[in-house]
Every structure is written in C-alpha cells, then in structure tokens.
Write an enzyme that holds these catalytic residues in place. Structure first.
Site, PDB file in Angstrom:
ATOM      1  N   LYS A 102       0.857  -1.177   0.000  1.00  0.00           N
ATOM      2  CA  LYS A 102       0.000   0.000   0.000  1.00  0.00           C
ATOM      3  C   LYS A 102       0.898   1.234   0.000  1.00  0.00           C
ATOM      4  O   LYS A 102       1.831   1.315   0.799  1.00  0.00           O
ATOM      5  CB  LYS A 102      -0.850  -0.048   1.283  1.00  0.00           C
ATOM      6  CG  LYS A 102      -1.974   0.947   1.327  1.00  0.00           C
ATOM      7  CD  LYS A 102      -2.825   0.695   2.560  1.00  0.00           C
ATOM      8  CE  LYS A 102      -3.774   1.836   2.801  1.00  0.00           C
ATOM      9  NZ  LYS A 102      -4.467   1.700   4.076  1.00  0.00           N
ATOM     10  N   HIS A 104      -0.124   4.484   0.290  1.00  0.00           N
ATOM     11  CA  HIS A 104      -0.677   5.671   0.939  1.00  0.00           C
ATOM     12  C   HIS A 104      -1.074   5.286   2.379  1.00  0.00           C
ATOM     13  O   HIS A 104      -0.899   4.125   2.757  1.00  0.00           O
ATOM     14  CB  HIS A 104      -1.889   6.190   0.154  1.00  0.00           C
ATOM     15  CG  HIS A 104      -2.978   5.175   0.034  1.00  0.00           C
ATOM     16  ND1 HIS A 104      -2.920   4.132  -0.871  1.00  0.00           N
ATOM     17  CD2 HIS A 104      -4.119   5.001   0.732  1.00  0.00           C
ATOM     18  CE1 HIS A 104      -4.002   3.387  -0.737  1.00  0.00           C
ATOM     19  NE2 HIS A 104      -4.746   3.883   0.231  1.00  0.00           N
TER      20      HIS A 104
END
Ligand code: OMP
Length: 217
Positions: A102, A104
């Site tokens: 991921k 963010h």
C-alpha cells in the site's frame, strides 16, 4: 487419534471443507482430495477450528510472542486462533500481511503488531510443497521477527520434490530449525476414513496418491 485431530476432521467434513474427487493443486499435482479452509465460513465454525489450532499448539509447549497470519487464508485463521488464546487467558499480539503493498496511508505490507525482535508463530491452512510457508518465513525475517513455529490445519505429508523424499513440512522444519505442527495429517485422514462408512470408498485413491507423492514416514 487425539481429540483435536478427530474434532477437526469431523468439523472439516461437516463444513464441506474436505472434499473428495479430482483437484489440481498449486504444485500441479492431481489430488483425490482437497482441503478448503474457506468453508469455515461462519463465526461458530471458525471458533471451533481455532480451538483445534490452539489445542494442537498447546500440546507442543511451543514458546512464542506473536501470532502471524499470511495473506489471505492465514489472516482469519491467525485472528481466530489469537482470539481463542485470549479466551484461554493469553492475550497475544497479532500480525498479518497484505499481498499488494500500500503506497498511501500507513503504507507497507504488514498490518498489526510489530514482529521486530519477537518469536513468531505462523498460522496457515495447509502445507503441500511448502511454497506458501517459505514465503511467510521470509516476510517474518524481513520484519525482524524470529520464526518460532508453524501451525497448519492439515499437513498433506507430500514430498517437496522428486529428489527429496522428506515431506515439505519436514524439510521446512529442518531448514528453519522450528517445529511444523499440524492439527491433522494425511495419515490421520486415512485413519479417520477407515472408521467412517461414508469415507471408506475414498481410502484407496488416497493410498494411491500417497504412494505417488507421499513422503517417507
Ligand atoms: P504449498 O505452497 O505447495 O505448500 O501449498 C499450500 C497452498 O495450496 C495452500 O495455502 C492453498 O492455497 C493450496 N491448497 C489448499 O488450499 N488445499 C489443499 O488441499 C491443497 C492445496 C494445494 O494447492 O496444494
């Protein structure tokens, strides 16, 4: 057969998690049976399964600080097992990974408790050739953790390759220097099938498969 083995096999049959027929495995092998942990698809079934995992782990006396569930199927299994340990008076940190990094928010591949410097118990569904478990070991070491043991619901007791007659579980255990605990094994399934009139007919295909891909005892 110890109680948790029997309870697990009975539960797997009732939940349709254990099926007989023809199945192509991740390794490419054509198997007369398949264990699908995704069929433990209710809170009650998952709780009963988690009790089997916890019983199997407690029977070994294994020492660990964190429970880790590899994505995807290991995540609910490790979570339910950690809940079961908490019910038994032992609240353990829980960690798991995501397959896609991921980029963010909190970022990264790991979720939950920090494994750095901790002894980690891996909870997963099944071991065949050992690929999934080896990946989990790499993730834990990458996070600074020390793998302490592995528990799977089912050890299919298959050779990892034609040149190594040890089971994948045996070779992973020897290489990593940690125990690989199974709630039940193919040998337990064969015993269980002998005592169950509905399963007796599946014994021969299971025996044939074991002759082809089974590890040395
Ligand atoms: P290995 O990575 O070869 O040890 O295979 C383990 C994985 O195969 C599991 O995590 C499952 O994704 C899948 N599998 C089952 O779920 N049930 C089985 O009975 C057999 C397999 C398999 O493909 O070998």
């Amino acid at each position: 057969m110890s109680d948790h083995r029997y309870r697990f096999l009975q539960l797997a049959l009732t939940a349709d998690a254990l099926r007989f027929g023809q199945f192509t495995l991740k390794s490419g092998r054509l198997s007369p049976y398949f264990f699908n942990a995704g069929r433990f698809d209710s809170g009650a079934r998952m709780a009963q399964l988690a009790a089997c995992y916890a019983d199997a782990v407690e029977a070994t006396g294994l020492k660990f600080d964190v429970v880790f569930g590899p994505a995807y199927k290991g995540i609910p299994l490790a979570t339910a097992t950690a809940c079961e340990f908490a019910q038994r008076g032992r609240d353990l940190p829980l960690s798991f990974n995501r397959k896609e990094a991921k980029d963010h928010g909190e970022g990264g591949n790991l979720i939950g408790a920090d494994m750095n410097g901790k002894r980690v118990l891996i909870v997963d569904d099944v071991i065949t050739a050992g690929t999934a478990i080896r990946e989990a070991l790499t993730i834990i070491k990458g996070a600074g953790g020390t793998p302490a043991g592995i528990v799977v619901a089912l050890d299919r007791q298959e050779i990892a390759s034609e040149t190594d007659r040890r089971s994948a579980a045996q070779s992973v255990a020897e290489e990593a220097g940690i125990p690989v605990v199974a709630v039940a094994t193919l040998a337990d399934l064969l015993d269980f099938a002998s005592g169950n009139p509905e399963l007796v007919g599946y014994r021969q295909p299971l025996e044939d498969y074991r002759s082809r891909y089974g590890s040395r005892p």
